[in-house]
Design a protein around this motif. Sequence first.
Motif: not given
Length: 529
Positions: A355-369
């Motif tokens: 939506f206008p005015g919305e910022e998203r940040v994806l923090v990478p998960s650790l590459p673990l099962v």
Amino acid sequence: MQLKNSVVLIILDGWGIGRQNEADAIFKAQKPTLDLIKKEYPMFSLQASGIAVGLPWNEPGNSEVGHLTLGTGKTLFQYLTRINGDIRNMSFFSNPKLLNAAEYIKKNNSALHIVGLLSSGTVHSSVEHTKALLQFAAQQNIPKVFLHVITDGRDSYPQYAAQMLEELTLKMRKICPQAKIASLIGRTFAMERDNHWERTKIAFDLLVNQGGAFIENPIEYIHSEYSKGKFDYLIDPALVAENGQPIGALKENDVLLFSNFREDSMRQIAQSFVDKNFQYFPNKTPDGLFVLTMTDYLNNLPHNTLFETIFEKETVKIPLAKVLSDQNIKQFHIAETEKYAHVTFFFNGDNEKLFPGEERVLVPSLPLVNFENNPEMSAAEITAHIKETVSEHLADFIVANYANADMVGHTGNFNATVKAVEFLDAQIKEILEVAQKNNWWVLITGDHGNADEKINLFSGKAKAGHNANPVPLHIIHPTVRNKMVNLSEHQLNETSQGILSDVATTVLAIMGVQKPDEMTGRNMLELIK
């Protein structure tokens, strides 16, 4: 408009209100910050399961449903409830999409392949739905029916697939005698959702290219995997074979039906079969393959013509994020990879677009099962982003998901779950310090129970799945300090004051924004004395 207050909404995934006993990892953890919050600020108990979130009675909640309800401020009947209803009233067996698939099979003298998670839980799938599909196949006299079983170990006991498969096989003989178990694979591969496409390729190759061990007895094979120390979610791919050939190989003009009702964990495997622009690995499929998904996995992704969705999604017009956007309020959504879809797509009412005015940040998960060896996950990086956004006032509303209690809780490792809880307590302390300095309100809640019940006290076995316990809602700001809801934690578990849909309404009330008529939640500030 004149904004009254800024709000941080922290969603502790898998954090319920337990029984304060030996099974409750949250109770057993050392959490001085949250203990102080409970003493000095209002705390409510919110129903996060069953009818309160649009699921069947007493059905444990899950992350998808929880975030959808939190973000829309209303109770939506979920796919599980809708499909169950259609099975009960028998309309499921006359569903036009299913009838169309049956006609395609009869016309081409081909086979029906059902791919789905076999689980004692109903977070992603339901055994009852599998039985209904088998009943449909029997009613339609489909001669060749194959089950491709995804083993669980996350939302059911870690080594439960062998018992469940044995029970399902007995039921299958009665419901649809011609049906056969064709393959097995752990959900780590078939339900990969974090762009580890090499895992998805393993599942695709199993179904299309016979990429797996050839076995005779699927139950014996699962036990052999257990003898290697494996849990159900890591079962290696295997194909049931006779005379050296897989009995259920996908062939020209077959129908492939994905039976899970939850979309996010099936999106990658479905994409590999029907996405017109797929680029992650070679994905040649048999000519004329007709693909059905139980629900809308692809969300308008361009797809091949031989594709149908059996149950379409209900639309949400005005989620919390849109209400704030319409008021020109900047908002910040953040989570690590494991839960990123939940604070974006699901929280925004099944809406992928910003939506206008919305910022998203994806923090990478650790590459673990498996996260039991690193219960901190990526929480510290999430905290750093929140602190920066608050201190520099880059937005006026923040929604953040911390995945630790849920993802570590799913391992069934009690001690690791305790450590995850303790690390989260430290993160909350840091956020409170910067929030208080900048006069922000902080709301802390959960989406469903998990870490609060990690042992079956009757059997002593570890529990890896969700539960139907309520979740807390802490409201933290100097203006409500020492204004309490006078109930003990035991009473909070037994008697809820609200439901998850109340959170969005409460956020809007704090910020001084008018609640839209579509939202049915209650303003919990009204209960503070």
